[in-house]
Design a protein around this motif. Structure first.
Motif, short mmCIF file in Angstrom:
data_model
loop_
_atom_site.label_atom_id
_atom_site.label_comp_id
_atom_site.label_asym_id
_atom_site.label_seq_id
_atom_site.Cartn_x
_atom_site.Cartn_y
_atom_site.Cartn_z
N VAL A 11 0.82 -1.16 -0.03
CA VAL A 11 -0.06 -0.30 0.04
C VAL A 11 0.68 1.38 -0.18
N ILE A 12 1.73 1.55 0.91
CA ILE A 12 2.72 2.65 1.11
C ILE A 12 3.72 2.84 -0.02
N SER A 13 3.71 1.83 -1.14
CA SER A 13 4.65 2.12 -2.16
C SER A 13 3.93 2.69 -3.12
N SER A 14 2.69 3.09 -3.03
CA SER A 14 1.93 3.78 -4.07
C SER A 14 1.06 4.90 -3.45
N GLN A 15 1.10 6.13 -4.09
CA GLN A 15 0.25 7.40 -3.59
C GLN A 15 -1.07 7.00 -3.90
N TYR A 16 -1.26 6.12 -5.05
CA TYR A 16 -2.79 6.03 -5.25
C TYR A 16 -3.36 4.82 -4.57
N ARG A 17 -2.49 3.86 -4.05
CA ARG A 17 -3.31 2.80 -3.08
C ARG A 17 -3.56 3.45 -1.76
N ILE A 18 -2.78 4.40 -1.39
CA ILE A 18 -2.63 5.31 0.07
C ILE A 18 -4.02 5.85 -0.23
N ALA A 19 -4.23 6.78 -1.19
CA ALA A 19 -5.31 7.44 -1.39
C ALA A 19 -6.81 6.53 -1.31
N VAL A 20 -6.59 5.61 -2.32
CA VAL A 20 -7.92 4.75 -2.15
C VAL A 20 -8.36 4.10 -0.71
N LEU A 21 -7.00 3.48 -0.01
CA LEU A 21 -7.69 3.15 1.23
C LEU A 21 -8.02 4.33 2.19
N ARG A 22 -7.35 5.45 2.21
CA ARG A 22 -7.57 6.35 3.11
C ARG A 22 -8.92 7.11 2.58
N ARG A 23 -9.46 6.86 1.44
CA ARG A 23 -10.75 7.29 1.26
C ARG A 23 -11.77 6.53 1.74
N LEU A 24 -11.48 4.88 1.39
CA LEU A 24 -12.43 3.95 1.83
C LEU A 24 -12.51 3.56 3.38
N ALA A 25 -11.76 4.14 3.97
CA ALA A 25 -11.56 3.92 5.45
C ALA A 25 -12.82 4.76 5.89
N ASP A 26 -12.99 5.95 5.28
CA ASP A 26 -14.19 6.60 5.53
C ASP A 26 -15.53 6.24 5.10
N GLY A 27 -15.63 5.36 4.45
CA GLY A 27 -17.01 4.84 3.85
C GLY A 27 -16.84 4.55 2.25
N PRO A 28 -17.73 3.64 1.90
CA PRO A 28 -17.98 3.25 0.37
C PRO A 28 -17.83 4.29 -0.54
N ALA A 29 -17.23 4.14 -1.62
CA ALA A 29 -17.25 5.14 -2.86
C ALA A 29 -17.03 4.55 -4.20
N THR A 30 -17.33 5.30 -4.99
CA THR A 30 -17.01 5.03 -6.44
C THR A 30 -15.63 5.46 -6.81
N PRO A 31 -15.12 4.71 -7.85
CA PRO A 31 -13.69 4.99 -8.25
C PRO A 31 -13.45 6.74 -8.69
N SER A 32 -14.77 7.27 -9.33
CA SER A 32 -14.77 8.75 -9.65
C SER A 32 -14.69 9.48 -8.41
N ARG A 33 -15.48 9.06 -7.40
CA ARG A 33 -15.67 9.78 -6.04
C ARG A 33 -14.30 9.83 -5.54
N ILE A 34 -13.62 8.72 -5.43
CA ILE A 34 -12.28 8.62 -4.86
C ILE A 34 -11.31 9.51 -5.33
N ALA A 35 -11.44 9.55 -6.97
CA ALA A 35 -10.29 10.27 -8.00
C ALA A 35 -10.72 11.75 -7.58
N ASN A 36 -11.77 12.20 -7.45
CA ASN A 36 -12.23 13.69 -7.35
C ASN A 36 -11.80 13.98 -5.69
#
Length: 91
Positions: A11-36
């Motif tokens: 996870v920590i070797s990619s800023q994108y994987r970090i961003a995805v887990l950080r966002r999903l830790a707050d609740g479910p989301a769509t890929p576009s919501r995570i990206a935004n």
């Protein structure tokens, strides 16, 4: 224990994987919501989601057939990995 650290490292070797887990830790989301929310490109987020899904850190919460509005959530394993990352101040 080692597999947990393998997942943390993955996870920590990619800023994108970090961003995805950080966002999903707050609740479910769509890929576009995570990206935004993370101000990152959707293609990178989609690739990160697939990698995290392959390791059972996130899961698809809607039918596999659905192409639009795919909602992802963090798994229990993913939550544990994210907690470890935060507890160790790795991000």
């Amino acid at each position: 224990m080692n597999s947990d650290w393998d997942d943390v490292s993955f996870v920590i070797s990619s800023q994108y994987r970090i961003a995805v887990l950080r966002r999903l830790a707050d609740g479910p989301a769509t890929p576009s919501r995570i990206a935004n929310d993370a101000d990152l490109g959707i293609a990178h987020i989609s690739r990160a989601l697939q990698g995290l899904r392959d390791r059972d850190l996130v899961e698809l919460l809607v039918s596999e057939d659905r192409r639009k509005g795919r909602v992802y959530g963090i798994t229990e394993k993913g939550g544990d990995v994210w907690q470890k990352i935060e507890a160790e101040n790795m991000v």
